[in-house]
Design a protein around this motif. Structure first.
Motif, PDB file in Angstrom:
ATOM      1  N   ASN A  73       0.806  -1.226   0.000  1.00  0.00           N
ATOM      2  CA  ASN A  73       0.000   0.000   0.000  1.00  0.00           C
ATOM      3  C   ASN A  73       0.843   1.281   0.000  1.00  0.00           C
ATOM      4  O   ASN A  73       0.290   2.377  -0.081  1.00  0.00           O
ATOM      5  N   THR A  74       2.163   1.131   0.093  1.00  0.00           N
ATOM      6  CA  THR A  74       3.012   2.332   0.194  1.00  0.00           C
ATOM      7  C   THR A  74       4.062   2.430  -0.908  1.00  0.00           C
ATOM      8  O   THR A  74       4.622   3.507  -1.131  1.00  0.00           O
ATOM      9  N   ILE A  75       4.343   1.320  -1.593  1.00  0.00           N
ATOM     10  CA  ILE A  75       5.402   1.332  -2.602  1.00  0.00           C
ATOM     11  C   ILE A  75       5.021   2.220  -3.784  1.00  0.00           C
ATOM     12  O   ILE A  75       3.859   2.266  -4.204  1.00  0.00           O
ATOM     13  N   THR A  76       5.993   2.961  -4.299  1.00  0.00           N
ATOM     14  CA  THR A  76       5.742   3.898  -5.398  1.00  0.00           C
ATOM     15  C   THR A  76       6.032   3.242  -6.753  1.00  0.00           C
ATOM     16  O   THR A  76       6.668   2.182  -6.828  1.00  0.00           O
ATOM     17  N   LYS A  77       5.608   3.896  -7.825  1.00  0.00           N
ATOM     18  CA  LYS A  77       5.877   3.398  -9.177  1.00  0.00           C
ATOM     19  C   LYS A  77       7.375   3.346  -9.436  1.00  0.00           C
ATOM     20  O   LYS A  77       7.872   2.419 -10.087  1.00  0.00           O
ATOM     21  N   GLU A  78       8.088   4.362  -8.926  1.00  0.00           N
ATOM     22  CA  GLU A  78       9.537   4.409  -9.115  1.00  0.00           C
ATOM     23  C   GLU A  78      10.219   3.236  -8.414  1.00  0.00           C
ATOM     24  O   GLU A  78      11.153   2.620  -8.959  1.00  0.00           O
ATOM     25  N   GLU A  79       9.744   2.908  -7.218  1.00  0.00           N
ATOM     26  CA  GLU A  79      10.322   1.783  -6.475  1.00  0.00           C
ATOM     27  C   GLU A  79      10.003   0.452  -7.149  1.00  0.00           C
ATOM     28  O   GLU A  79      10.822  -0.471  -7.149  1.00  0.00           O
ATOM     29  N   LEU A  80       8.818   0.360  -7.745  1.00  0.00           N
ATOM     30  CA  LEU A  80       8.461  -0.854  -8.479  1.00  0.00           C
ATOM     31  C   LEU A  80       9.362  -1.040  -9.697  1.00  0.00           C
ATOM     32  O   LEU A  80       9.727  -2.168 -10.051  1.00  0.00           O
ATOM     33  N   VAL A  81       9.717   0.061 -10.322  1.00  0.00           N
ATOM     34  CA  VAL A  81      10.642  -0.002 -11.467  1.00  0.00           C
ATOM     35  C   VAL A  81      11.996  -0.533 -11.008  1.00  0.00           C
ATOM     36  O   VAL A  81      12.595  -1.406 -11.652  1.00  0.00           O
ATOM     37  N   GLU A  82      12.491  -0.014  -9.870  1.00  0.00           N
ATOM     38  CA  GLU A  82      13.771  -0.474  -9.325  1.00  0.00           C
ATOM     39  C   GLU A  82      13.694  -1.945  -8.913  1.00  0.00           C
ATOM     40  O   GLU A  82      14.651  -2.707  -9.084  1.00  0.00           O
ATOM     41  N   LEU A  83      12.548  -2.335  -8.361  1.00  0.00           N
ATOM     42  CA  LEU A  83      12.354  -3.720  -7.941  1.00  0.00           C
ATOM     43  C   LEU A  83      12.408  -4.656  -9.158  1.00  0.00           C
ATOM     44  O   LEU A  83      13.016  -5.729  -9.098  1.00  0.00           O
ATOM     45  N   ASN A  84      11.787  -4.229 -10.240  1.00  0.00           N
ATOM     46  CA  ASN A  84      11.798  -5.038 -11.460  1.00  0.00           C
ATOM     47  C   ASN A  84      13.217  -5.195 -12.010  1.00  0.00           C
ATOM     48  O   ASN A  84      13.574  -6.243 -12.564  1.00  0.00           O
TER      49      ASN A  84
END
Length: 246
Positions: free
Chosen positions: A104-115
């Motif tokens: 519920n808190t992760i951002t789109k930018e962090e999801l990109v880094e996670l990928n």
């Protein structure tokens, strides 16, 4: 792997300096920049070593003041009694809740880094580095300082004893595809903002690790039993005895 070996080397060298009296109880360690120059490593690597030393109760970090050697630094501590099974169970419980909150808190930018870390994991040479980055990004995305610190302490415990290092190395070197699939499932749950699935995916990941740990430890124990039996067989063999006496 290389990063972790460097980090562990620094921990061992600082502990040796404490044991030798170079850094006495109550004294302050050199600043992070000086330690980085002394050991010829990056400052983030020094920070990981400091976290590990703090977990091992060798030093105390005083915000705004520095890092100090504890008076009990030369005494055996409880950290060394923690095993890989206890650590993995604790990580499952805490990181499961971290993943649920992060959904519920992760951002789109962090999801990109996670990928990006998932892409790194496809190369066996970067699995260990990518794994740490993956879990760190999720912890950071919670914006909860206590959870982030808990994650860092648990990760540092991976290097708190040679036995844990050996156990984790034997597990992490097996079945890279399953590791990648499990991390992908966690990522997809976070992408969908599904807290329940994120928690469950994290639990499934650690549950497999625990089972692989049991298989690895069991195989190692059986091998040790075979080795000892072989030595005894040679010792009590009549043929060997006759050969030695002839």
């Amino acid at each position: 792997m290389k990063s972790r070996r460097m980090f562990w080397r620094i921990v061992e060298e600082i502990e040796a300096s404490i044991a030798s009296g170079e850094y006495t109880p109550g004294s302050r360690l050199p600043p992070e920049r000086e330690l980085a120059e002394k050991f010829d490593v990056s400052r983030p690597t020094v920070r990981e070593a400091i976290i590990a030393l703090e977990v091992r109760e060798k030093i105390e970090v005083k915000t705004g003041s520095g890092v100090y050697v504890l008076h009990s630094a030369n005494q055996a501590d409880q950290t060394n009694k923690i095993n890989a099974f206890e650590l993995t169970q604790a990580r499952a419980l805490i990181e499961g809740e971290i993943a649920a909150l992060a959904a519920n808190t992760i951002t789109k930018e962090e999801l990109v880094e996670l990928n990006k870390t998932l892409i790194m994991m496809e190369n066996k040479s970067y699995v260990e580095e990518a794994d740490e980055m993956f879990h760190q990004i999720i912890a950071n995305s919670t914006r909860n300082g206590a959870l982030i610190k808990s994650f860092q302490n648990l990760w540092a415990l991976r290097a708190s004893s040679q036995k844990i290092i050996t156990d984790y190395d034997s597990v992490c070197s097996k079945d890279n595809k399953k590791t990648l699939d499990e991390h992908t499932s966690i990522y997809e749950a976070l992408l969908a903002n599904d807290a329940s699935e994120a928690r469950l995916a994290m639990h499934r990941h650690f549950n497999r690790l625990i089972n692989v740990l049991f298989d690895t430890v069991e195989a190692r124990s059986l091998e040790e039993v075979r080795r000892k039996n072989s030595e005894k067989r040679d010792l009590y063999s009549i043929d060997n005895l006759v050969n030695r006496l002839s």
